[in-house]
Design a protein around this motif. Structure first.
Motif, short mmCIF file in Angstrom:
data_model
loop_
_atom_site.label_atom_id
_atom_site.label_comp_id
_atom_site.label_asym_id
_atom_site.label_seq_id
_atom_site.Cartn_x
_atom_site.Cartn_y
_atom_site.Cartn_z
N THR A 34 17.78 21.08 49.37
CA THR A 34 18.52 22.33 49.23
C THR A 34 20.03 22.12 49.24
OG1 THR A 34 18.43 22.71 51.61
CG2 THR A 34 16.67 23.72 50.28
N LYS A 35 20.47 20.89 49.56
CA LYS A 35 21.89 20.58 49.62
C LYS A 35 22.25 19.58 48.55
CE LYS A 35 22.24 21.40 54.55
NZ LYS A 35 22.52 20.81 55.86
N ALA A 36 23.49 19.65 48.10
CA ALA A 36 23.98 18.74 47.06
C ALA A 36 24.17 17.34 47.62
CB ALA A 36 25.31 19.25 46.51
N LEU A 37 24.21 16.36 46.73
CA LEU A 37 24.54 15.00 47.10
C LEU A 37 25.98 14.95 47.60
CD1 LEU A 37 23.09 13.09 44.01
CD2 LEU A 37 22.11 13.16 46.31
N ARG A 38 26.30 14.00 48.48
CA ARG A 38 27.69 13.82 48.93
C ARG A 38 28.49 13.32 47.73
NH1 ARG A 38 30.83 13.68 53.14
NH2 ARG A 38 29.18 13.85 54.68
N SER A 39 29.58 14.01 47.43
CA SER A 39 30.40 13.62 46.29
C SER A 39 31.66 12.92 46.78
CB SER A 39 30.77 14.83 45.43
OG SER A 39 31.53 15.74 46.18
N TYR A 40 32.24 12.13 45.88
CA TYR A 40 33.47 11.39 46.17
C TYR A 40 34.50 11.70 45.11
CZ TYR A 40 30.50 8.74 49.37
OH TYR A 40 29.65 8.38 50.37
N TYR B 41 34.71 12.16 35.17
CA TYR B 41 33.76 11.36 35.93
C TYR B 41 33.40 12.04 37.24
CZ TYR B 41 35.22 7.65 32.76
OH TYR B 41 35.49 6.91 31.64
N ALA B 42 32.20 11.76 37.72
CA ALA B 42 31.75 12.22 39.03
C ALA B 42 31.15 11.02 39.75
CB ALA B 42 30.70 13.32 38.89
N ALA B 43 31.27 11.02 41.07
CA ALA B 43 30.68 9.95 41.88
C ALA B 43 29.97 10.57 43.08
CB ALA B 43 31.74 8.96 42.34
N TYR B 44 28.78 10.07 43.37
CA TYR B 44 27.96 10.58 44.46
C TYR B 44 27.42 9.42 45.28
CZ TYR B 44 27.88 14.44 41.14
OH TYR B 44 28.24 15.41 40.25
N ASP B 45 27.13 9.71 46.55
CA ASP B 45 26.40 8.74 47.36
C ASP B 45 24.95 8.81 46.89
OD1 ASP B 45 25.10 7.37 49.68
OD2 ASP B 45 27.13 7.52 50.48
N ILE C 1 27.97 6.56 39.71
CA ILE C 1 29.13 7.06 38.96
C ILE C 1 28.59 7.56 37.63
CG2 ILE C 1 31.39 6.52 37.99
CD1 ILE C 1 31.56 4.19 39.98
N TYR C 2 29.03 8.74 37.26
CA TYR C 2 28.50 9.43 36.07
C TYR C 2 29.65 9.93 35.21
CZ TYR C 2 26.20 13.25 33.48
OH TYR C 2 25.74 14.10 32.51
N ARG C 3 29.54 9.72 33.92
CA ARG C 3 30.52 10.30 32.99
C ARG C 3 29.96 11.61 32.47
NH1 ARG C 3 34.12 7.57 28.28
NH2 ARG C 3 35.29 9.47 27.80
N ILE D 207 38.98 2.44 37.35
CA ILE D 207 38.36 3.59 37.99
C ILE D 207 38.35 3.34 39.49
CG2 ILE D 207 36.00 2.67 37.75
CD1 ILE D 207 35.14 5.65 37.26
N GLN D 208 38.64 4.38 40.28
CA GLN D 208 38.63 4.25 41.73
C GLN D 208 37.85 5.42 42.31
OE1 GLN D 208 42.46 4.35 43.73
NE2 GLN D 208 41.61 3.26 45.48
N VAL D 209 36.96 5.10 43.25
CA VAL D 209 36.14 6.11 43.93
C VAL D 209 36.48 6.04 45.41
CG1 VAL D 209 33.79 6.86 44.48
CG2 VAL D 209 34.29 5.84 42.23
N THR D 210 36.90 7.19 45.97
CA THR D 210 37.28 7.25 47.38
C THR D 210 36.78 8.55 48.00
OG1 THR D 210 39.39 8.30 46.82
CG2 THR D 210 39.40 5.90 47.06
#
Length: 137
Positions: A118-124, A70-74, A62-64, A133-136
Motif C-alpha cells: 500500500t506504500k510506494a517504494l523509497r525514492s532517491y 530519471y527516477a531511482a528507488y530502493d 534506476i529508471y528512465r 548520473i548521481q543518486v542520493t
C-alpha cells in the motif's frame, strides 16, 4: 464537552500511531557513475531500467521515464520491509515485482499497482549532467 474532546484526542492519537518498522529504513546513498558506461546503456532509451547492487537497503533501481527524466528507488519492497525483499524489473519495463509478496510497483512514481503493498517504494534524488548520473538521499 471538554472531557469528550479530551477522550477523542487521546483515541485519535492512539490509533494514528503506526509501527516504526512499516517503512523502508533510510540508509545514506551516494551512487555516481558515467552515463557512457556499458552497465548503464539501458538508460539511453525511455523505459530503460538498471539494477545497481550494494546501495540502499536492497540495491537501487534506476529508471528512465517516458518523458526523459530519471527516477531511482530502493529495491527493498515497502511491503514488510524487514524481510528486505529486493524487487525485480518485469519484462514490461514499467513495473517491478516483490518476489516475496507478489506486490507490483510502478517505475514512473514508485506507487504500488498490485496488492498487498500500500506504500510506494523509497525514492532517491537523481542528478544528471551531460556525462554523469548521481543518486542520493
Amino acid at each position: 464537552m471538554r472531557q469528550l474532546t479530551l477522550i477523542l484526542l487521546v483515541a485519535i492519537s492512539c490509533f494514528s500511531c503506526g509501527k516504526a518498522t512499516d517503512n523502508v529504513p533510510s540508509i545514506p546513498v551516494n551512487y555516481q557513475a558515467a552515463l557512457g558506461t556499458p552497465a548503464l546503456s539501458p538508460l539511453n532509451v525511455a523505459g530503460g531500467t538498471v539494477v545497481i547492487n550494494g546501495y540502499g537497503v536492497a540495491g537501487l533501481i534506476i529508471y528512465r521515464k517516458i518523458n526523459g527524466t530519471y527516477a531511482a528507488y530502493d529495491r527493498c519492497s515497502s511491503y514488510q520491509p524487514e524481510k528486505k525483499c529486493a524487487c525485480t524489473p518485469d519484462g514490461t519495463g514499467f513495473t517491478v515485482t516483490d518476489p516475496c509478496s507478489g506486490s507490483k510497483f510502478s517505475l514512473e512514481d514508485g506507487t504500488p499497482v498490485k496488492a498487498p503493498a500500500t506504500k510506494a517504494l523509497r525514492s532517491y534524488r537523481v542528478s544528471v549532467t551531460q556525462f554523469e548520473i548521481q543518486v542520493t538521499n
